[in-house]
Design a protein around this motif. Structure first.
Motif, short mmCIF file in Angstrom:
data_model
loop_
_atom_site.label_atom_id
_atom_site.label_comp_id
_atom_site.label_asym_id
_atom_site.label_seq_id
_atom_site.Cartn_x
_atom_site.Cartn_y
_atom_site.Cartn_z
N VAL A 114 -9.15 -3.53 3.85
CA VAL A 114 -8.67 -3.04 2.56
C VAL A 114 -8.37 -4.22 1.63
N THR B 71 -0.08 -3.21 -6.03
CA THR B 71 0.04 -2.04 -5.19
C THR B 71 -1.34 -1.41 -5.04
N ILE B 72 -1.69 -1.08 -3.80
CA ILE B 72 -2.95 -0.38 -3.52
C ILE B 72 -2.61 1.10 -3.29
N ASP B 73 -3.35 1.96 -3.97
CA ASP B 73 -3.14 3.40 -3.86
C ASP B 73 -4.50 4.09 -3.80
N ALA C 289 -2.44 5.89 0.71
CA ALA C 289 -3.55 4.95 0.94
C ALA C 289 -3.57 4.48 2.39
N TRP C 290 -2.39 4.24 2.95
CA TRP C 290 -2.28 3.81 4.35
C TRP C 290 -2.86 4.88 5.28
N LEU D 29 -6.28 -0.85 -7.24
CA LEU D 29 -5.34 -1.95 -7.14
C LEU D 29 -4.63 -2.02 -8.48
N MET E 46 -10.16 3.61 -3.82
CA MET E 46 -8.80 3.12 -3.99
C MET E 46 -8.67 2.43 -5.34
N VAL F 231 -6.38 -3.01 7.76
CA VAL F 231 -5.58 -3.57 6.66
C VAL F 231 -6.33 -4.75 6.04
N MET G 129 0.86 -1.19 0.00
CA MET G 129 0.00 0.00 0.00
C MET G 129 0.89 1.23 0.00
N THR G 130 0.47 2.24 -0.74
CA THR G 130 1.21 3.50 -0.71
C THR G 130 0.97 4.19 0.63
#
Length: 139
Positions: free
Chosen positions: A71, A133-135, A45-46, A120, A118, A68, A41-42
């Motif tokens: 998500v 990567t999740i952003d 996003a976190w 993916l 978000m 987490v 995760m970026t």
């Protein structure tokens, strides 16, 4: 007169982003959910989903693991819901959008809720291996 050349700053590697805290490795939550490649995760996003707390309240450290997982489960549900559909491709990166409803306690019996759009992204790491990567949707 010579035209000024554009100087681009090289994008930091995935390994550098993980070391600097701009990317969080959440593979340990992704693997049980069925993600078979590294998942991260970026920082943006976190902060918007895992570390978020309503104004005036402390961040709920105990709830971060559940966030987490939420998500990751939302991302997994989006993948399952779109299985077999054509992917949206942006600059060679596969992108899938989803929304996470983030909850934070604001009292003994109340919770604040925030919906976080978000995305993916399927890409490649520094060694050309597949990674996810999740952003945030607009990042």
């Amino acid at each position: 007169m010579q035209a000024a050349s554009a100087v681009s700053t090289p994008k930091p590697s995935r390994a550098q982003a993980l070391r600097s805290g701009n990317l969080f490795d959440i593979s340990e939550y992704g693997n049980p959910a069925g993600f078979q490649v590294p998942l991260a995760m970026t920082k943006a996003a976190w902060e918007a989903s895992v570390a978020w707390s309503p104004e005036g309240y402390e961040a709920d450290a105990d709830g971060q693991i559940e966030r987490v997982r939420s998500v990751v489960e939302s991302a997994q549900s989006a993948v399952k819901a779109r299985a077999g559909e054509a992917d949206v491709t942006t600059l060679g990166t596969k992108v899938l959008t989803f929304i996470v409803s983030v909850k934070a306690p604001i009292g003994e019996f109340r919770k604040a809720v925030q919906d976080v759009p978000m995305k993916l992204m399927l890409g490649r790491d520094d060694d050309k291996r597949f990674v996810l990567t999740i952003d945030l949707y607009r990042e």
